[in-house]
Write a protein that holds these residues in place. Structure first.
Motif, short mmCIF file in Angstrom:
data_model
loop_
_atom_site.label_atom_id
_atom_site.label_comp_id
_atom_site.label_asym_id
_atom_site.label_seq_id
_atom_site.Cartn_x
_atom_site.Cartn_y
_atom_site.Cartn_z
N ALA A 141 -5.48 13.09 -1.57
CA ALA A 141 -5.06 11.90 -2.31
C ALA A 141 -4.04 12.20 -3.40
O ALA A 141 -3.48 11.26 -4.00
N ALA B 159 -1.60 9.49 -5.45
CA ALA B 159 -2.02 9.22 -6.82
C ALA B 159 -0.81 9.32 -7.76
O ALA B 159 -0.61 8.47 -8.64
N THR C 253 -8.28 -3.07 6.20
CA THR C 253 -7.72 -1.73 6.41
C THR C 253 -7.21 -1.50 7.83
O THR C 253 -6.80 -0.38 8.16
N CYS D 76 -5.12 8.97 4.33
CA CYS D 76 -5.69 8.29 3.16
C CYS D 76 -4.66 7.29 2.64
O CYS D 76 -3.47 7.38 2.95
N ARG E 36 -2.79 -3.41 -8.30
CA ARG E 36 -4.14 -2.95 -7.96
C ARG E 36 -4.30 -1.52 -8.49
O ARG E 36 -3.39 -0.71 -8.37
N HIS F 69 1.54 6.37 -7.04
CA HIS F 69 0.99 5.12 -7.57
C HIS F 69 1.30 5.01 -9.06
O HIS F 69 1.74 3.95 -9.55
N TYR G 102 0.83 -1.20 0.00
CA TYR G 102 0.00 0.00 0.00
C TYR G 102 0.86 1.25 0.00
O TYR G 102 2.03 1.24 0.38
N SER H 74 -3.99 3.96 -0.66
CA SER H 74 -4.44 3.15 -1.79
C SER H 74 -3.64 1.86 -1.83
O SER H 74 -2.44 1.86 -1.52
N TRP H 75 -4.29 0.77 -2.17
CA TRP H 75 -3.56 -0.46 -2.43
C TRP H 75 -2.73 -0.27 -3.69
O TRP H 75 -3.12 0.45 -4.61
N PHE I 156 -5.40 2.41 -8.78
CA PHE I 156 -5.45 3.45 -7.76
C PHE I 156 -6.89 3.68 -7.32
O PHE I 156 -7.78 3.91 -8.13
N GLN I 157 -7.11 3.63 -6.02
CA GLN I 157 -8.41 3.94 -5.43
C GLN I 157 -8.17 4.44 -4.02
O GLN I 157 -7.90 3.66 -3.11
N ALA I 158 -8.28 5.74 -3.84
CA ALA I 158 -7.98 6.34 -2.54
C ALA I 158 -9.09 6.04 -1.54
O ALA I 158 -10.28 6.13 -1.84
#
Length: 290
Positions: free
Chosen positions: A176, A180, A117, A127, A199, A183, A97, A129-130, A201-203
């Motif tokens: 984020a 971002a 989490t 915050c 994976r 990532h 992460y 992201s994986w 990006f998804q914050a």
């Protein structure tokens, strides 16, 4: 005679932060709740033990120790720790992460997929992201790759995290932005372990879970508990192991790891009489992402 309790730490559940006590008792923490206790008079802080076992010699430990363990119990705990890189044959899948704690404070880490989490809540990640998922050693290689190629650390001191929590960007997109960018740079690197599945990006933002929106700036942090010393304040936020309490001197941060090993008794509304250290300025800890 008032019964004394021993705290075993702050836990994060789906409903929020909970103080756990030896013997299985738990105290849910909600915003506005008064947190008030006094260390037993003449008390001595004793080792919290390791891996679910009590310290065999009930060794004394320093008041400022966040580990709350004697040297032998600390060694035993590290011997079974993924974080300390002492386990290489764990068959469980792991997440890699990227976590963000404030401007200029991003880190890379790994956690078992089955933990969800929890690790990010425990660290106080504002915050995250994986980045990928796969076997432990592949996750470790990816972590090392990011540290070397992108100069992303795997640790950020808690003092730096605490000092910026009241000065975070107000919008989720702003919080984020740094991870971002990281990532995108990370997935473009050569040498990515084949066994690690990327994976997207998804914050995930924890400002609401931690109660950080509109958080007043803290004036200081508790450095240690002392025999006979008291802590009392209204809970306004919690992040990682930290409680942000409104006291007579302003908002003070209590690292609940300092509570472990002491015998504590409940009290009413009293003044804080434990040592408190003033924070450094926010500007002093924001000197760049790398």
């Amino acid at each position: 005679m008032t019964q004394a309790w021993k705290c075993s730490g702050l836990r994060w559940s789906s409903d929020g932060p909970v103080l756990a006590w030896d013997g299985g008792r738990r105290s849910a923490l909600t915003w506005g709740k008064r947190v008030a206790f006094r260390v037993a008079d003449g008390g001595v802080r004793t080792c919290a033990g390791a891996r679910g076992h009590s310290c065999p010699v009930r060794a004394g430990v320093p008041g400022r120790s966040t580990g709350a363990r004697c040297e032998e119990c600390a060694r035993l705990d590290r011997a079974h720790s993924v974080a300390a890189d002492t386990i290489a044959d764990d068959p469980r899948p792991y997440h890699v992460y990227l976590a963000w704690f404030g401007p200029g404070m991003a880190k890379v880490g790994i956690t078992a997929v089955e933990r969800g989490t929890a690790r990010l809540l425990e660290q106080g990640a504002v915050c995250f992201s994986w980045l990928g998922a796969g076997p432990l050693m592949a996750a470790r290689r990816a972590e090392e790759l990011l540290r070397a190629a992108l100069r992303v650390p795997d640790r950020i001191p808690y003092g730096e995290k605490r000092a910026v929590r009241s000065a975070l960007p107000p919008e989720e997109a702003g919080r984020a932005a740094e991870i971002a960018e990281l990532h995108a740079r990370a997935v473009a690197l050569g040498g990515w372990p084949e066994a690690l599945a990327p994976r997207p990006f998804q914050a995930v933002d924890h400002v609401r879970a931690f109660g950080l929106a509109g958080l007043p700036a803290a004036v200081g942090e508790v450095t240690e508990l002392v025999a006979g010393g008291a802590v009392s304040g209204e809970l306004v936020a919690a992040a990682g192991p930290d409680l942000h309490l409104v006291t007579e001197r302003g908002v003070v941060v209590l690292d609940t790891r300092l509570m472990r090993g002491w015998e504590l008794v409940p009290v009413g509304e009293v003044e804080c009489t434990v040592p408190v250290r003033a924070f450094r300025s926010v500007a002093a800890v924001q000197d760049g992402l790398f």
